[in-house]
Design a protein around this motif. Structure first.
Motif, PDB file in Angstrom:
ATOM      1  N   THR A  33       0.874  -1.062  -0.085  1.00  0.00           N
ATOM      2  CA  THR A  33      -0.195   0.036   0.174  1.00  0.00           C
ATOM      3  C   THR A  33       0.876   1.401  -0.276  1.00  0.00           C
ATOM      4  O   THR A  33       0.454   2.399  -0.404  1.00  0.00           O
ATOM      5  CB  THR A  33      -0.976  -0.075   1.400  1.00  0.00           C
ATOM      6  OG1 THR A  33      -0.287   0.072   2.554  1.00  0.00           O
ATOM      7  CG2 THR A  33      -1.825  -1.157   1.056  1.00  0.00           C
ATOM      8  N   ASN A  39      -1.268   4.730  -1.636  1.00  0.00           N
ATOM      9  CA  ASN A  39      -2.424   3.847  -2.772  1.00  0.00           C
ATOM     10  C   ASN A  39      -1.553   3.103  -3.936  1.00  0.00           C
ATOM     11  O   ASN A  39      -2.233   2.837  -5.003  1.00  0.00           O
ATOM     12  CB  ASN A  39      -3.233   5.102  -3.545  1.00  0.00           C
ATOM     13  CG  ASN A  39      -3.696   6.064  -2.489  1.00  0.00           C
ATOM     14  OD1 ASN A  39      -4.294   5.884  -1.254  1.00  0.00           O
ATOM     15  ND2 ASN A  39      -3.829   7.505  -2.899  1.00  0.00           N
ATOM     16  N   ALA A  61      -4.334   0.473  -5.156  1.00  0.00           N
ATOM     17  CA  ALA A  61      -5.525   0.977  -5.970  1.00  0.00           C
ATOM     18  C   ALA A  61      -5.368   0.416  -7.477  1.00  0.00           C
ATOM     19  O   ALA A  61      -4.445  -0.392  -7.952  1.00  0.00           O
ATOM     20  CB  ALA A  61      -5.301   2.563  -6.133  1.00  0.00           C
ATOM     21  N   LYS A  74      -2.893   4.122 -10.347  1.00  0.00           N
ATOM     22  CA  LYS A  74      -1.589   3.990  -9.582  1.00  0.00           C
ATOM     23  C   LYS A  74      -0.496   4.429 -10.324  1.00  0.00           C
ATOM     24  O   LYS A  74       0.237   5.295 -10.195  1.00  0.00           O
ATOM     25  CB  LYS A  74      -1.256   2.359  -9.290  1.00  0.00           C
ATOM     26  CG  LYS A  74      -0.043   2.222  -8.443  1.00  0.00           C
ATOM     27  CD  LYS A  74       0.189   0.893  -8.155  1.00  0.00           C
ATOM     28  CE  LYS A  74       1.401   0.365  -8.774  1.00  0.00           C
ATOM     29  NZ  LYS A  74       1.541  -1.106  -8.562  1.00  0.00           N
TER      30      LYS A  74
END
Length: 169
Positions: A99, A133, A136, A141
């Motif tokens: 993440t 993120n 994502a 991304k």
């Protein structure tokens, strides 16, 4: 406004200013590169068009004139090697997806004379950014990471120009 109200705001501001100056804080001013570097040639092998563009802009803003051509007796060359990018995983989600990543970008550069002898360097400059993120959707991304890399390339270019301030010949 009464005199008491003006004094009330003046004293905390004065104390803050004195504290900042007492701790040695000062804003970074314009760079003052040595006179030998007021005009240079560039050899950019960074592999990043964003960094190359940002470096040319930062050099121009610092008053350094980039001359196309080969180095000569009074014209030095700034050679920048390929950028080095390293990622470190900083956080993972419960499903073990990444993440958050710290991306460290560095570059090594030299100031060389007409014979290719390094007069200043090798010097390494670096910056790092936090990429969030990372779990994502791929297109989101990729767009986010590209935007952050553009921002980082500008920071890295500014660091290189600032580092030239310390060049001694």
């Amino acid at each position: 406004m009464t005199l008491h109200a003006r004094t009330f705001w003046f004293i905390p501001i004065l104390i803050l200013a004195l504290l900042l100056s007492a701790c040695g804080f000062q804003l970074r001013g314009q760079t003052h590169v040595p006179p030998q570097l007021q005009s240079i040639t560039l050899q950019l092998g960074t592999g990043s068009q964003d960094f190359d563009r940002d470096l040319r802009i930062a050099l121009a803003q610092a008053g350094i004139h980039v001359v196309e051509g080969t180095p000569s007796e009074n014209l030095y060359e700034l050679k920048v090697n390929p950028l080095d990018v390293k990622d470190t995983v900083m956080a993972r989600a419960a499903d073990n997806d990444i993440t958050q990543v710290e991306r460290r970008i560095s570059a090594t550069y030299f100031v060389r004379d007409e014979q290719g002898k390094a007069l200043w360097g090798p010097r390494t400059i670096s910056t790092s950014i936090m990429l969030n993120n990372q779990d994502a959707e791929q297109s989101l991304k990729s767009a986010y990471n590209a935007e952050q890399m553009q921002r980082a390339s500008g920071q890295l270019a500014d660091e290189l120009v600032y580092d030239l301030n310390y060049a001694t010949f």
